[in-house]
Design an enzyme around this catalytic site. Structure first.
Site, short mmCIF file in Angstrom:
data_model
loop_
_atom_site.label_atom_id
_atom_site.label_comp_id
_atom_site.label_asym_id
_atom_site.label_seq_id
_atom_site.Cartn_x
_atom_site.Cartn_y
_atom_site.Cartn_z
N TYR A 164 0.82 -4.42 12.21
CA TYR A 164 0.78 -2.98 11.90
C TYR A 164 1.60 -2.14 12.86
O TYR A 164 2.36 -1.27 12.45
CB TYR A 164 -0.68 -2.50 11.83
CG TYR A 164 -1.39 -3.01 10.60
CD1 TYR A 164 -1.79 -4.34 10.52
CD2 TYR A 164 -1.62 -2.20 9.51
CE1 TYR A 164 -2.42 -4.84 9.39
CE2 TYR A 164 -2.25 -2.69 8.37
CZ TYR A 164 -2.65 -4.01 8.32
OH TYR A 164 -3.25 -4.51 7.19
N ASN A 218 -10.37 -2.50 2.69
CA ASN A 218 -10.14 -2.46 1.25
C ASN A 218 -11.44 -2.14 0.52
O ASN A 218 -12.51 -2.11 1.15
CB ASN A 218 -9.63 -3.82 0.76
CG ASN A 218 -8.14 -4.04 1.04
OD1 ASN A 218 -7.39 -3.08 1.22
ND2 ASN A 218 -7.73 -5.28 1.07
N HIS A 241 0.83 -1.22 0.00
CA HIS A 241 0.00 0.00 0.00
C HIS A 241 0.87 1.28 0.00
O HIS A 241 0.52 2.27 0.63
CB HIS A 241 -0.95 0.03 1.21
CG HIS A 241 -1.98 -1.06 1.20
ND1 HIS A 241 -3.26 -0.88 0.73
CD2 HIS A 241 -1.92 -2.35 1.61
CE1 HIS A 241 -3.94 -2.01 0.86
NE2 HIS A 241 -3.15 -2.91 1.39
FE1 HDD Z 1 -2.59 -4.87 5.47
C1 HDD Z 1 -1.07 -1.88 5.14
C2 HDD Z 1 -5.53 -3.50 4.27
C3 HDD Z 1 -4.07 -7.97 5.52
C4 HDD Z 1 0.11 -6.12 6.98
N1 HDD Z 1 -3.17 -3.05 4.82
C5 HDD Z 1 -2.40 -1.92 4.78
C6 HDD Z 1 -3.17 -0.81 4.31
C7 HDD Z 1 -4.43 -1.28 4.07
C8 HDD Z 1 -4.43 -2.68 4.39
C9 HDD Z 1 -5.60 -0.47 3.55
C10 HDD Z 1 -2.65 0.60 4.10
C11 HDD Z 1 -2.85 1.46 5.32
C12 HDD Z 1 -2.41 2.87 5.03
O1 HDD Z 1 -3.06 3.53 4.22
O2 HDD Z 1 -1.40 3.27 5.61
N2 HDD Z 1 -4.40 -5.61 4.92
C13 HDD Z 1 -5.51 -4.85 4.55
C14 HDD Z 1 -6.68 -5.71 4.51
C15 HDD Z 1 -6.26 -6.96 4.85
C16 HDD Z 1 -4.83 -6.89 5.12
C17 HDD Z 1 -8.07 -5.25 4.18
C18 HDD Z 1 -7.07 -8.21 4.98
C19 HDD Z 1 -8.23 -8.25 5.56
N3 HDD Z 1 -2.07 -6.72 6.10
C20 HDD Z 1 -2.82 -7.87 6.06
C21 HDD Z 1 -2.12 -8.94 6.73
C22 HDD Z 1 -0.93 -8.41 7.15
C23 HDD Z 1 -0.92 -7.03 6.75
C24 HDD Z 1 -2.64 -10.36 6.89
C25 HDD Z 1 0.19 -9.07 7.91
C26 HDD Z 1 0.09 -10.12 8.66
N4 HDD Z 1 -0.76 -4.15 5.89
C27 HDD Z 1 0.19 -4.84 6.55
C28 HDD Z 1 1.42 -4.02 6.84
C29 HDD Z 1 1.00 -2.62 6.29
C30 HDD Z 1 -0.36 -2.89 5.70
C31 HDD Z 1 2.69 -4.61 6.37
C32 HDD Z 1 1.99 -1.92 5.36
C33 HDD Z 1 1.99 -0.49 5.76
C34 HDD Z 1 1.26 -0.46 7.02
O3 HDD Z 1 0.83 -1.71 7.35
O4 HDD Z 1 1.03 0.52 7.71
O5 HDD Z 1 1.70 -4.00 8.19
#
Ligand code: HDD
Length: 722
Positions: free
Chosen positions: A365, A151, A78
């Protein structure tokens, strides 16, 4: 009032975070030194000789070193996104199911920040790629921040968070050559899809038009995971969160999305900013799907499985509030880039569930924010709660700048300083869920069914959405060059639809299965086709409409149509042969917003060509001609009057599309609206609808319909080069 003046000895205002530039302050270094020459490095020089540059120049050194560190690590997923501030208001209290103030107090207006994003591409990638869109909302409630990190698609690829690094590695650019950027169309991703049949349902959503939205303002938002709501009697309901856009759900067409990636990579972020700037605030209804705890096992899927929707027939959405975005950020980096969300951030009255994806996310997160922004990321203004907050134990760490007075940094302490709050005082307590089980790796039995909801999704799509889905699968698999990958996947498609599998296999040279791998039970459900989400009233507000003119255009039809469209809230752009000025038949000079080569039809929802002798100039201009051809291929509304009619006719050149003859005032055919007559009568507007009479009314109606799908269904769009 406190000041920072040395003479009065007061420094209390030093932590102010928002700085207004009054246009007068002198340039200083960050340590406050006024700079006299910011353009030259200190060096030994004379009129005839430029000598060595001196390292002693602290002003130059600090400027360069600060710049060297301007970038922070981009989000691991993202990375590309944009955000805005807004508000949340309830119109119905949900106090029967929760104690959360934000969901029960109808007198509150809760401020919020929302960040939209794509998932795969880097920070500098394009907005309109085929991808899932992030929809992350931070509500600054009176009880603390509540983050819904969702999402624009209601389900997810995987069931267990431990698979997330594999999923993301597979979809991100491949490790040996860092290709492709902003695309899932490559071997590794589709290999992952095949290896994990649990991805099937989400993969169908991702191949649908949901993954190429027309605008962030025209997308649904979903919390995706299962959370809990707890009411004042301690009763738990499982819950899914929904945001439904007032403008309806609309998408680009694929060829258009691909071209916009190059023609305007910032298309979505500009769209959001300009709508808010113009006061057209995007709004979403906020709703809950609720399942009482005692009914959690009543379904043929596990309600904790994030690869499943809760069918609306079984669990209707209860709409209780409205979200509005109404303020753009002042500076992108501190407000959008440094915005950080945590699925684990909830407020009293809301709790988690055992959703195995959510539980893993709750670890991830906070951890990623620490590596991206440091342990004090929550002190940054955009992440800071608006309610009072105080924790004397959480201290120190890089970039701490909040200054807390006093001697105590532990609990309990002899002063009872910073005591915890009981539930009656608003303290958060976890719902006392009962746990019985064997410690082992795995999921419950119901998580093993992976195809049924994908079939239901496919069956519920309109014919046009199915056509687009087949094209999307074909495009993606055509970009896979490892036969193991595309042959296996084309065969697997038959677990959802045999007809789709056959069509895709033929296109990409895959294995066409002779029989369905799984029987499709023909089940359909509500709320899956995006065509179900239309604005309550036809509207062209914020639609981008181009008017093409060259020297000799008819001023009257130009201005009348422009005024009519603007009065209906459209963003109207005059695209002319030259931006230095275009002169009408009767000598009136208009300065266009852009010239032909500066813009493309892809960046607009519709096009109008006024009458006048200018059509002979338009007919000699390749960009103007292709504008009409391409708008037709991209299914957009097209209108023209008088002399413009034969010009339009030549660019479309299909006998199925009937245009107005010399005697007809208005003719509409496949969303192409043409006519003859005087401006006052044919551009009058009273009533907008499918049966509207005048040319302007018909044009507005067709713009409000978003696209003319019939053109594609009848094979006309494919016949004309796009
Ligand atoms: Fe995630 C970012 C949505 C599963 C780990 N995720 C991130 C963002 C969104 C989502 C919208 C951007 C937030 C922003 O604008 O800063 N992610 C989802 C949705 C998921 C999902 C709807 C399933 C229901 N995510 C998911 C899993 C993991 C992560 C299973 C890890 C186990 N997601 C992350 C992250 C991020 C992230 C690596 C990258 C940047 C951040 O968190 O802030 O931790």
């Amino acid at each position: 009032m406190a000041t920072n003046s040395e003479s009065d000895g007061k420094f209390a205002d030093m932590q102010k975070d928002t700085v207004e530039f009054d246009g007068k302050q002198h340039m200083t270094t960050d340590y406050g030194l006024k700079i006299s020459d910011p353009d030259h490095w200190l060096r030994v020089h004379s009129e005839s000789n430029t000598g060595p540059t001196l390292l002693e120049d602290q002003i130059a050194r600090e400027k360069i070193m600060r710049f060297d560190h301007e970038r922070i690590p981009e989000r691991v997923v993202h990375a590309r996104g944009t955000g805005a501030f807004g508000t949340f208001k309830l119109y119905e209290s949900a106090e029967d199911v929760t104690t959360a103030g934000v969901l029960t107090d109808t007198s509150r207006t809760t401020p919020l920040f929302l960040r939209f994003s794509t998932v795969q591409g880097s920070k500098g990638s394009a907005d309109t790629v085929r991808d899932v869109r992030g929809f992350a909302v931070k509500m600054y409630t009176s009880e603390g921040n509540w983050d819904i990190v969702g999402n624009n698609i209601p389900v997810f690829f995987i069931q267990d968070a431990i698979k997330f690094p594999d999923l993301i590695h597979s979809v991100k650019p491949e490790p040996h050559n860092e290709v492709p950027q902003g695309q899932s169309a490559h071997n590794n991703f589709w290999d992952f899809v095949y290896m994990h049949s649990e991805t099937t349902h989400m993969n169908y959503w991702q191949m649908s038009d949901r993954a190429i939205p027309r605008s962030y303002r025209m997308m649904q938002g979903f919390g995706v995971n299962t959370y809990s709501l707890i009411n004042r009697d301690g009763k738990r309901h499982f819950v899914k969160f929904h945001f439904t856009p007032e403008l309806g759900v609309h998408s680009l067409v694929w060829d258009e999305a691909l071209k916009i990636c190059g023609q305007d990579p910032d298309f979505h972020r500009k769209d959001l900013i300009s709508a808010i700037e113009a006061g057209h605030f995007p709004r979403w209804k906020f709703g809950l799907q609720l399942i009482p705890e005692e009914n959690k096992d009543d379904f043929d899927f596990d309600i904790l499985d994030a690869t499943k929707v809760w069918p609306e027939e079984l669990v209707p959405i209860r709409y209780i509030g409205e979200m509005e975005l109404n303020r753009n950020v002042d500076e992108f980096f501190p407000q959008t880039e440094q915005a950080a969300f945590c699925t684990s951030h909830i407020v009293p009255g809301i709790d988690f569930s055992d959703d195995p994806l959510l539980q893993g996310r709750n670890f991830s997160y906070f951890d990623t924010q620490i590596s991206r922004l440091g342990p004090n990321w929550e002190e940054l203004p955009v992440n800071r709660p608006v309610c009072p907050y105080m924790n004397l134990v959480n201290r120190d760490g890089a970039m701490r700048h909040r200054i807390t007075k006093g001697t105590i940094n532990y609990w309990p302490n002899r002063f009872e300083a910073n005591p915890p709050a009981s539930p009656a005082q608003g303290g958060f307590t976890s719902h006392p869920g009962k746990q019985i089980g064997i410690k082992s790796r795995g999921l419950s039995e119901k998580f093993n069914e992976h195809y049924y909801q994908a079939q239901t999704f496919y069956n519920s799509l309109s014919q046009i959405e199915k056509i687009h889905l087949a094209k999307a699968f074909s495009f993606e698999l055509d970009h896979c060059d490892d036969p193991i990958v595309y042959k296996r996947v084309t065969e697997r498609v038959a677990a959802v639809s045999l007809e789709l599998a056959e069509a895709v296999a033929k296109n990409v040279g895959g294995e066409a299965p002779s029989k369905a791998l799984k029987a499709n039970k023909g089940q359909k459900a509500k709320g899956l086709s995006q065509f179900e989400y239309q604005p309550t009233k036809p509207t062209i507000a914020t639609r981008r409409i181009a008017i093409l003119i060259a020297d000799g255009f008819d001023y009257s039809s130009y201005t009348t149509m422009k005024e009519v469209l603007e009065a209906h809230g459209a963003f109207v752009f005059t695209i002319g042969a030259l931006r230095s000025g275009v002169v009408s038949e009767d000598g009136q000079k208009v300065i266009p917003d852009n010239f032909f080569n500066g813009m493309r039809s892809t960046l607009f929802d519709a096009v109008f060509v006024p009458g006048g002798k200018h059509v002979s100039a338009l007919a000699k201009n390749g960009v103007a001609k292709f504008w009409i051809t391409e708008s037709f291929a991209h299914l957009k509304a097209i209108a023209g009057v008088n002399e413009a009619v034969p010009f339009i006719e030549r660019q479309i050149g299909l006998e199925e599309v009937k245009l107005a003859d010399a005697d007809s005032t208005v003719t509409e055919s496949y969303g192409v609206v043409t006519g003859h007559g005087d401006t006052a009568s044919i551009l009058k507007v009273a009533d907008i609808g499918p049966d509207s009479k005048t040319l302007a009314e018909q044009f507005i109606w067709h713009v409000s319909c978003h696209r003319n799908w019939q053109r594609e269904l009848d094979g006309l769009a494919d016949q004309i080069a796009a």
